[in-house]
Design an enzyme around this catalytic site. Structure first.
Site, PDB file in Angstrom:
ATOM      1  N   ASP A 191       0.860  -1.187   0.000  1.00  0.00           N
ATOM      2  CA  ASP A 191       0.000   0.000   0.000  1.00  0.00           C
ATOM      3  C   ASP A 191       0.893   1.232   0.000  1.00  0.00           C
ATOM      4  OD1 ASP A 191      -2.160   1.669   0.131  1.00  0.00           O
ATOM      5  OD2 ASP A 191      -2.758   1.134   2.164  1.00  0.00           O
ATOM      6  N   ASP A 202      -2.808   2.457  -6.197  1.00  0.00           N
ATOM      7  CA  ASP A 202      -1.780   2.547  -5.161  1.00  0.00           C
ATOM      8  C   ASP A 202      -1.667   1.332  -4.256  1.00  0.00           C
ATOM      9  OD1 ASP A 202      -4.343   3.273  -4.051  1.00  0.00           O
ATOM     10  OD2 ASP A 202      -3.270   3.924  -2.269  1.00  0.00           O
ATOM     11  N   GLU A 203      -2.397   0.256  -4.520  1.00  0.00           N
ATOM     12  CA  GLU A 203      -2.253  -0.920  -3.661  1.00  0.00           C
ATOM     13  C   GLU A 203      -2.558  -2.189  -4.440  1.00  0.00           C
ATOM     14  OE1 GLU A 203      -5.110  -1.647  -0.498  1.00  0.00           O
ATOM     15  OE2 GLU A 203      -6.491  -0.191  -1.391  1.00  0.00           O
TER      16      GLU A 203
END
Length: 374
Positions: free
Chosen positions: A25, A119-120
């Protein structure tokens, strides 16, 4: 045949052996990209989003979070909490470019990558490409490579299932790492505040506390019948999570029947202006996914989940393909307007495009990626 109302939610399920799962993350991704590209913003409280009276915070730097600023918060509230807050408009091209670089780092180590958003992602490194063998070492290398190639920091959680890996990645943020080893899951979860469970928002937390449920241990003490009576379809997830159980595999390649995304809010929202602003943010990200997938579809579906965990979906199907982003956004706004006023505040909103070219899926999509930062 067993009674589904009284059966154990783990009946008929068998784990296929322990896996090595990493959840990566990025730390305050959108805001961190802005601080990277604009040195004058470094070390200062930054919010990505509109600063006007109807604006909503899409992402906040850690300097801003210290003041209580959070994503999905009205910009007026954020400015009141942090008078020195600096607002910047989102730049999706920059976030997308950084995300592509990060994805290549993941794929250098394993083909089993399940992105959740820009983003993860989950990674299954049970068998890694470089033969390293240690999931902890792989996570360290991935974080180092991301920092070297993007100048951004990432946090990672390492465990034997997705639920635990995701909780672990948040344990030592920012720029941290946490490992939950086999045999440690149930004890680790037992000590967590119930709010740390993914999907448990303020209203759910409040309801649980009325039942004396404040920690994972308290939740594990409740049987499945009690949970189903009081939390409906959310019950089976809660029952498993309280025991550190998650049998979902990392799915790198799924048959695509829809393209979409959904956002679980840190604070429940209900005002029309805030809902429209949030929908606009979701539309921007989802349409970029649609373009990347080169998808064409006929059905737009809006999904919202109320604070009582009941879901509401509204769909509109066209006789021909959705023509472009403007039409997609317009249909989304129409569906939202039809749903207003809401009977309760909502804790989740999602938007999808389905009935894609080459598929015959006529049902609303059931599996959309979470947008952890909008």
């Amino acid at each position: 045949m067993s009674d589904p109302a009284s059966s154990d939610p783990n009946d008929g399920e068998e784990a296929a052996g322990l896996r090595k799962i990493i959840h990566v993350d990025m730390d305050a991704f959108f805001a961190s990209v802005e601080q990277r590209d604009h040195p004058e913003l470094r070390g200062k409280p930054v919010a990505v989003g509109g600063s006007g009276g109807r604006g909503v915070v899409a992402a906040a730097s850690y300097e801003a979070r210290k003041f209580g600023v959070r994503s999905a918060m009205p910009s007026v509230t954020a400015k009141r909490l942090c008078p020195d807050l600096i607002f910047v408009r989102h730049r999706f091209d920059a976030y997308k470019e950084a995300s592509r670089t990060i994805r290549k780092v993941f794929e250098h180590h394993t083909p089993h990558v399940e992105p959740l958003s820009l983003d993860e992602a989950y990674l299954d490194v049970t068998e890694d490409r470089l033969g390293i063998g240690s999931a902890t070492r792989i996570a360290q290398l991935i974080r180092q490579e991301i920092k070297a190639k993007t100048e951004l920091t990432a946090s990672a959680g390492i465990s034997y299932n997705k639920f635990l890996a995701k909780i672990a990645s948040d344990q030592n943020k920012p720029d941290g790492m946490c490992v939950i080893r086999p045999g440690e899951g149930a004890d680790f979860v037992a000590g967590l505040p119930i709010r740390r469970f993914h999907g448990v928002g303020p209203k759910a937390e409040e309801k649980m506390k009325r039942f004396g449920i404040a920690t994972g241990a308290d939740l594990a003490a409740k049987d499945i019948t009690f949970l189903r009576e009081n939390f409906g379809s959310f019950a089976d997830y809660l029952y498993r999570a309280a025991r550190g159980i998650d049998l979902r595999p990392v799915r790198a390649h799924r048959e695509r029947k829809s393209v979409g995304g959904e956002r679980t809010f840190s604070e429940d929202i209900s005002s029309g202006a805030q809902l429209r602003e949030t929908l606009a943010n979701i539309t921007d990200i989802v349409w970029e996914r649609i373009e990347n997938a080169k998808a064409r579809g006929r059905t737009v579906t809006l999904k919202m989940k109320y604070t009582d965990f009941q879901s509401m979906t509204r769909s509109k199907s066209l006789p021909d393909w959705v023509a472009g982003k403007e039409e997609f956004a317009e249909i989304g706004r129409e569906l939202l307007d039809e749903a207003l006023p809401l009977r309760l505040p909502i804790r989740l909103m999602g938007l999808t495009l389905s009935n894609l070219e080459g598929t015959e899926d006529k049902s609303p999509p059931k599996d959309t990626a979470q947008l952890s930062l909008l």
